[in-house]
Every structure is written in structure tokens, then in C-alpha cells.
Design a protein around this motif. Structure first.
Motif, PDB file in Angstrom:
ATOM      1  N   SER A  21       0.800  -1.229   0.000  1.00  0.00           N
ATOM      2  CA  SER A  21       0.000   0.000   0.000  1.00  0.00           C
ATOM      3  C   SER A  21       0.830   1.276   0.000  1.00  0.00           C
ATOM      4  CB  SER A  21      -0.958   0.003   1.190  1.00  0.00           C
ATOM      5  OG  SER A  21      -0.231  -0.045   2.400  1.00  0.00           O
ATOM      6  N   ASN A  22       2.092   1.243   0.403  1.00  0.00           N
ATOM      7  CA  ASN A  22       2.911   2.453   0.362  1.00  0.00           C
ATOM      8  C   ASN A  22       3.872   2.462  -0.826  1.00  0.00           C
ATOM      9  OD1 ASN A  22       4.662   0.475   1.357  1.00  0.00           O
ATOM     10  ND2 ASN A  22       5.826   1.944   2.567  1.00  0.00           N
ATOM     11  N   SER A  46      -3.119  -3.451  -3.576  1.00  0.00           N
ATOM     12  CA  SER A  46      -3.307  -2.046  -3.236  1.00  0.00           C
ATOM     13  C   SER A  46      -1.933  -1.398  -3.186  1.00  0.00           C
ATOM     14  CB  SER A  46      -3.984  -1.897  -1.869  1.00  0.00           C
ATOM     15  OG  SER A  46      -5.306  -2.375  -1.920  1.00  0.00           O
ATOM     16  N   ASN A  99       0.360   2.680  -3.714  1.00  0.00           N
ATOM     17  CA  ASN A  99       0.252   4.130  -3.583  1.00  0.00           C
ATOM     18  C   ASN A  99       0.101   4.815  -4.937  1.00  0.00           C
ATOM     19  OD1 ASN A  99       0.283   6.544  -1.947  1.00  0.00           O
ATOM     20  ND2 ASN A  99       2.273   6.966  -2.891  1.00  0.00           N
ATOM     21  N   ALA A 124      -3.979   4.293  -4.483  1.00  0.00           N
ATOM     22  CA  ALA A 124      -4.384   5.381  -3.598  1.00  0.00           C
ATOM     23  C   ALA A 124      -4.193   6.744  -4.257  1.00  0.00           C
ATOM     24  CB  ALA A 124      -3.598   5.321  -2.285  1.00  0.00           C
TER      25      ALA A 124
END
Length: 169
Positions: free
Chosen positions: A49-50, A69, A71, A96
Motif C-alpha cells: 500500500s505504500n 493495493s 500508492n 491510492a
């Protein structure tokens, strides 16, 4: 700092639940043909996610064989060929931040759902096939090509912001 509209997202990272800015980190595809789920094909292991994901060695075919997922995603560059393609099974890719498809990039969705959480750009090719969904939560600037299957009309491109189109849709 530039807010992307979410209380947890800012340019350069993801805000944790305590409001602390968590840094994002680059994770580059190492080149060639392979599956997204193979951590050995990425510079820092399987993207999370990052991860700010870059697929651009100029000779790439990455198969989206799992849901993920991340970034942000940059696909392709000025030359070569960098493709992210669905494997025909429904997977979800949640970005994101921004999706950037450069001139040599090709995002081929096959029964997949991709959501970008910020303004995004397509200068390459976006191909929606087999009941795929692409959602951009922000503005979408298309100077490339957006295709939709001629045999399966259940594909959706949703843009919550402004569409700027100087390419082909």
C-alpha cells in the motif's frame, strides 16, 4: 502540502490513522515477463500500500494475477513497451494516488477493476475488455488511446472529475 481530497492521502505519502505522514517507497519492476505476485521480480519485493510502482524497463509484460493495493503506478516511458495485463480472472488494483500511463505504456484490463484515487494521465493505451472497470477519482487527461471491447459492452470508465481528451476514445 497538496491534499488529494482524502484526509489520509497527501502528495508524497499516505497518512496513517494517527495523522502521521507515512513515506511512500519506490518499487520497480525488474524487467521482462512475469506475474505481479512474484516478489522476486520487484526491486523491493511484492508491492504494498505504500509502494510507488514503476513498470518501465522498456521490455515488460506484467500479468496482474492477484488483487493489490499500492500508492501510485507509472507504466511505461517514452520508448520500448511496458504492459500490465489482466490474466482473465477478476482482480482489483487499488491505487491510492495517481495512475500514469506514459507513451510506451499499455494497461490491458481483462475482467479487472482498477481504481485510481487522484488525477491521472494516459499518454499510451488503456484497453478495457471482458467486463472491466476503470475508475479515476479525479481528473483524467487522455492524449493516448482508450479502447473498449467490441464484443463485450459491459466495460466501464468512470471519471469523477474532468476529462480532457486530445487522444482517441
Amino acid at each position: 502540502k497538496h491534499s488529494t481530497g482524502s484526509p489520509y492521502l497527501q502528495q508524497g505519502g499516505i497518512r496513517g490513522s494517527a495523522g502521521v505522514l507515512l513515506p511512500s517507497s519506490p518499487d520497480d519492476w525488474l524487467g521482462g515477463v512475469g506475474n505481479w505476485s512474484n516478489g522476486a521480480d520487484w526491486s523491493t519485493g511484492l508491492p504494498g500500500s505504500n509502494s510507488d510502482v514503476l513498470i518501465n524497463t522498456g521490455n515488460d509484460t506484467v500479468t496482474l494475477d492477484t488483487s493489490a493495493s499500492i500508492n501510485s503506478l507509472v507504466l511505461g516511458g517514452a520508448t520500448g513497451s511496458s504492459q500490465l495485463t489482466g490474466d482473465g480472472n477478476p482482480h482489483t488494483l487499488t491505487i491510492a494516488g495517481a495512475l500514469t500511463i506514459n507513451q510506451s505504456g499499455n494497461l490491458y484490463l481483462s475482467a479487472d477493476t482498477v481504481t485510481a484515487g487522484a488525477n491521472s494521465i494516459n499518454s499510451g493505451t488503456l484497453d478495457l475488455e471482458h467486463q472491466s472497470t476503470m475508475q479515476v477519482n479525479g481528473d483524467f487527461n487522455n492524449s493516448g488511446n482508450v479502447y473498449e471491447s467490441q464484443t463485450s459492452y459491459n466495460n466501464f470508465l468512470t471519471i469523477t472529475g474532468r476529462l480532457t481528451n486530445s487522444g482517441t476514445v
